[in-house]
Motif scaffolding. Structure first.
Motif, PDB file in Angstrom:
ATOM      1  N   PHE A   1       0.550  -0.967  -0.182  1.00 51.43           N
ATOM      2  CA  PHE A   1       0.461   0.215  -0.358  1.00 51.43           C
ATOM      3  C   PHE A   1       1.103   1.383  -0.283  1.00 51.43           C
ATOM      4  CE2 PHE A   1      -3.360  -3.284   1.200  1.00 51.43           C
ATOM      5  CZ  PHE A   1      -3.938  -2.207   1.028  1.00 51.43           C
ATOM      6  N   LYS A   2       0.445   2.588  -0.492  1.00 48.14           N
ATOM      7  CA  LYS A   2       1.006   4.072  -0.247  1.00 48.14           C
ATOM      8  C   LYS A   2      -0.174   4.284  -0.140  1.00 48.14           C
ATOM      9  CE  LYS A   2       4.537   2.929  -4.577  1.00 48.14           C
ATOM     10  NZ  LYS A   2       4.739   2.073  -3.629  1.00 48.14           N
ATOM     11  N   THR A   3      -0.093   5.222   1.341  1.00 48.18           N
ATOM     12  CA  THR A   3      -0.796   6.507   1.091  1.00 48.18           C
ATOM     13  C   THR A   3      -0.822   7.546   0.225  1.00 48.18           C
ATOM     14  OG1 THR A   3       0.182   6.221   2.939  1.00 48.18           O
ATOM     15  CG2 THR A   3      -0.631   8.507   3.219  1.00 48.18           C
ATOM     16  N   ARG A   4      -2.023   8.572   0.116  1.00 49.15           N
ATOM     17  CA  ARG A   4      -2.258   9.802  -1.282  1.00 49.15           C
ATOM     18  C   ARG A   4      -3.047  10.587   0.258  1.00 49.15           C
ATOM     19  NH1 ARG A   4      -4.447   8.775  -7.165  1.00 49.15           N
ATOM     20  NH2 ARG A   4      -3.874  10.780  -7.384  1.00 49.15           N
ATOM     21  N   LYS A   5      -2.772  11.520  -0.640  1.00 49.93           N
ATOM     22  CA  LYS A   5      -3.386  12.584   0.571  1.00 49.93           C
ATOM     23  C   LYS A   5      -4.354  13.910  -0.795  1.00 49.93           C
ATOM     24  CE  LYS A   5      -0.831  12.715   4.458  1.00 49.93           C
ATOM     25  NZ  LYS A   5      -0.083  13.327   5.583  1.00 49.93           N
ATOM     26  N   LEU A   6      -5.269  13.912  -0.509  1.00 52.24           N
ATOM     27  CA  LEU A   6      -5.653  14.346  -1.874  1.00 52.24           C
ATOM     28  C   LEU A   6      -6.956  15.646  -1.129  1.00 52.24           C
ATOM     29  CD1 LEU A   6      -6.989  11.901  -3.653  1.00 52.24           C
ATOM     30  CD2 LEU A   6      -5.350  13.380  -4.095  1.00 52.24           C
TER      31      LEU A   6
ATOM     32  N   ALA B   1      -3.414   6.027 -16.148  1.00 49.93           N
ATOM     33  CA  ALA B   1      -2.520   6.064 -15.342  1.00 49.93           C
ATOM     34  C   ALA B   1      -3.032   5.855 -13.416  1.00 49.93           C
ATOM     35  CB  ALA B   1      -1.689   7.206 -15.179  1.00 49.93           C
ATOM     36  N   HIS B   2      -4.445   6.190 -13.263  1.00 49.92           N
ATOM     37  CA  HIS B   2      -4.433   6.098 -12.023  1.00 49.92           C
ATOM     38  C   HIS B   2      -5.816   5.168 -11.574  1.00 49.92           C
ATOM     39  CE1 HIS B   2      -2.446   9.683 -11.908  1.00 49.92           C
ATOM     40  NE2 HIS B   2      -1.463   9.153 -10.428  1.00 49.92           N
ATOM     41  N   ALA B   3      -6.643   4.023 -12.904  1.00 47.54           N
ATOM     42  CA  ALA B   3      -7.438   3.304 -13.138  1.00 47.54           C
ATOM     43  C   ALA B   3      -7.721   2.429 -12.467  1.00 47.54           C
ATOM     44  CB  ALA B   3      -8.021   3.713 -14.514  1.00 47.54           C
ATOM     45  N   HIS B   4      -6.332   1.484 -11.784  1.00 47.29           N
ATOM     46  CA  HIS B   4      -6.038   0.124 -11.923  1.00 47.29           C
ATOM     47  C   HIS B   4      -4.878  -0.109 -10.185  1.00 47.29           C
ATOM     48  CE1 HIS B   4      -5.489   0.208 -16.140  1.00 47.29           C
ATOM     49  NE2 HIS B   4      -6.483  -0.478 -16.303  1.00 47.29           N
ATOM     50  N   PHE B   5      -6.008   0.655  -9.424  1.00 47.84           N
ATOM     51  CA  PHE B   5      -5.902   0.972  -7.654  1.00 47.84           C
ATOM     52  C   PHE B   5      -7.402   0.801  -7.124  1.00 47.84           C
ATOM     53  CE2 PHE B   5      -2.424   3.025  -9.628  1.00 47.84           C
ATOM     54  CZ  PHE B   5      -0.954   2.551  -8.888  1.00 47.84           C
ATOM     55  N   ASP B   6      -7.048   0.013  -6.221  1.00 46.69           N
ATOM     56  CA  ASP B   6      -8.349  -0.078  -5.307  1.00 46.69           C
ATOM     57  C   ASP B   6      -8.150   1.124  -3.666  1.00 46.69           C
ATOM     58  OD1 ASP B   6      -9.878  -1.966  -6.438  1.00 46.69           O
ATOM     59  OD2 ASP B   6      -9.489  -3.671  -4.783  1.00 46.69           O
ATOM     60  N   ASN B   7      -9.543   1.956  -4.150  1.00 46.33           N
ATOM     61  CA  ASN B   7      -8.385   3.080  -2.840  1.00 46.33           C
ATOM     62  C   ASN B   7      -9.232   2.617  -1.051  1.00 46.33           C
ATOM     63  OD1 ASN B   7      -6.648   4.373  -4.525  1.00 46.33           O
ATOM     64  ND2 ASN B   7      -8.764   4.017  -5.840  1.00 46.33           N
ATOM     65  N   PHE B   8      -8.494   2.635  -0.146  1.00 43.97           N
ATOM     66  CA  PHE B   8      -8.925   2.672   1.318  1.00 43.97           C
ATOM     67  C   PHE B   8      -9.018   4.336   1.672  1.00 43.97           C
ATOM     68  CE2 PHE B   8      -8.886   2.441   5.966  1.00 43.97           C
ATOM     69  CZ  PHE B   8     -10.026   1.587   6.159  1.00 43.97           C
ATOM     70  N   VAL B   9     -10.576   4.431   1.587  1.00 40.80           N
ATOM     71  CA  VAL B   9     -10.323   5.495   2.749  1.00 40.80           C
ATOM     72  C   VAL B   9     -10.241   5.999   4.298  1.00 40.80           C
ATOM     73  CG1 VAL B   9     -12.187   7.859   2.576  1.00 40.80           C
ATOM     74  CG2 VAL B   9     -12.529   6.822   0.862  1.00 40.80           C
TER      75      VAL B   9
ATOM     76  N   LEU C   1      -5.945   8.257   1.799  1.00 41.39           N
ATOM     77  CA  LEU C   1      -6.084   7.411   1.267  1.00 41.39           C
ATOM     78  C   LEU C   1      -5.162   6.253   1.307  1.00 41.39           C
ATOM     79  CD1 LEU C   1      -7.356   8.104  -2.594  1.00 41.39           C
ATOM     80  CD2 LEU C   1      -8.785   8.074  -0.118  1.00 41.39           C
ATOM     81  N   LEU C   2      -5.020   4.635   1.433  1.00 39.67           N
ATOM     82  CA  LEU C   2      -4.326   3.638   1.786  1.00 39.67           C
ATOM     83  C   LEU C   2      -4.570   3.011   0.244  1.00 39.67           C
ATOM     84  CD1 LEU C   2      -4.656   2.256   4.734  1.00 39.67           C
ATOM     85  CD2 LEU C   2      -2.550   3.901   4.145  1.00 39.67           C
ATOM     86  N   THR C   3      -3.898   3.231  -1.141  1.00 41.15           N
ATOM     87  CA  THR C   3      -3.542   2.805  -2.298  1.00 41.15           C
ATOM     88  C   THR C   3      -2.987   1.494  -2.310  1.00 41.15           C
ATOM     89  OG1 THR C   3      -1.946   4.246  -3.558  1.00 41.15           O
ATOM     90  CG2 THR C   3      -4.550   4.931  -2.534  1.00 41.15           C
ATOM     91  N   ILE C   4      -3.535   0.615  -3.403  1.00 47.97           N
ATOM     92  CA  ILE C   4      -3.264  -1.010  -3.266  1.00 47.97           C
ATOM     93  C   ILE C   4      -3.118  -0.731  -5.265  1.00 47.97           C
ATOM     94  CG2 ILE C   4      -5.179  -2.095  -2.765  1.00 47.97           C
ATOM     95  CD1 ILE C   4      -2.669  -4.601  -2.272  1.00 47.97           C
ATOM     96  N   SER C   5      -2.371  -1.543  -6.295  1.00 53.03           N
ATOM     97  CA  SER C   5      -2.514  -1.921  -7.397  1.00 53.03           C
ATOM     98  C   SER C   5      -3.207  -2.968  -7.498  1.00 53.03           C
ATOM     99  CB  SER C   5      -1.374  -2.017  -8.726  1.00 53.03           C
ATOM    100  OG  SER C   5      -1.122  -3.198  -8.202  1.00 53.03           O
ATOM    101  N   TYR C   6      -4.038  -2.635  -8.460  1.00 54.44           N
ATOM    102  CA  TYR C   6      -5.152  -4.279  -8.554  1.00 54.44           C
ATOM    103  C   TYR C   6      -4.029  -5.513  -9.210  1.00 54.44           C
ATOM    104  CZ  TYR C   6      -8.130  -7.172 -11.090  1.00 54.44           C
ATOM    105  OH  TYR C   6      -9.010  -8.247 -11.280  1.00 54.44           O
ATOM    106  N   ALA C   7      -2.973  -4.996  -9.832  1.00 61.67           N
ATOM    107  CA  ALA C   7      -2.029  -6.376  -9.962  1.00 61.67           C
ATOM    108  C   ALA C   7      -1.241  -6.837  -8.190  1.00 61.67           C
ATOM    109  CB  ALA C   7      -0.791  -5.895 -10.686  1.00 61.67           C
TER     110      ALA C   7
END
Length: 189
Positions: A27-32, A45-53, A105-111
């Motif tokens: 997982f990677k952290t993402r702040k928006l 570029a950002h389409a293949h991620f699951d994002n936990f809020v 968010l905590l994001t993880i690529s689909y792969a």
């Protein structure tokens, strides 16, 4: 932040410390910021991620050819948000996801998610349970749009998502319910 995700996962499956460390390594952290896009239609570029809020509030929507915005979902804390079609088919995004509040968010690529599911059967079980819950929610929403009048849809929204109406404008709630702002004002008065 990782504690919140661990608690979320462990509502369904227990994890050892070592397993959770392995999960978190993907997982990677993402702040928006408020009004910032997590994903836009056509994006790859950002389409293949699951994002936990972890914190904040996002909306998932599609803009029709006539410029009308159709809100599909709101994603508050402790929810997952993604363009699942883009993930599954490894294609470009078909929805927009934007922040209604500053969000973390905590994001993880689909792969990477798929790799973790291969390594840990319990994570495959977790994501299957989450996906099934999402399908049930979408089915309930579609049936509500087909069968319920505006007042019933509004009451269902308030019942299913207590507290969310205080964080959303009437315009956003109206769009989600498929009614005009004026109709929603009459229903909520």
């Amino acid at each position: 932040m990782s504690t919140i995700l661990r608690q979320h996962i462990e509502k369904i499956v227990p994890l050892t410390d070592e397993e959770f460390d392995r999960v978190m390594s993907h997982f990677k952290t993402r702040k928006l910021k408020k009004h910032q896009f997590l994903l836009q239609e056509g994006d790859t570029a950002h389409a293949h991620f699951d994002n936990f809020v972890v914190s904040g509030l996002l909306k998932v929507y599609h803009t029709s050819d006539d410029g009308h915005e159709h809100i599909l979902q709101f994603a508050p804390e402790d929810w997952w948000v993604a363009d699942y079609r883009a993930n599954y088919f490894e294609s470009s995004a078909v929805v927009n996801i934007s922040c209604l509040e500053n969000s973390e968010l905590l994001t993880i690529s689909y792969a990477n998610r798929e790799q973790l599911c291969k390594e840990f059967h319990k994570l495959e079980h977790f994501f299957r349970k989450k996906a099934t819950g999402g399908f049930v929610s979408q089915q309930r929403r579609i049936l509500s749009l087909l069968n319920n009048n505006a007042k019933e849809r509004y009451e269902e929204f308030l019942s299913l998502y207590p507290g969310l109406s205080q964080r959303l404008s009437k315009t956003l709630i109206a769009s989600y319910l498929g009614v005009s702002r004026e109709t929603l004002s009459r229903l909520s008065d």
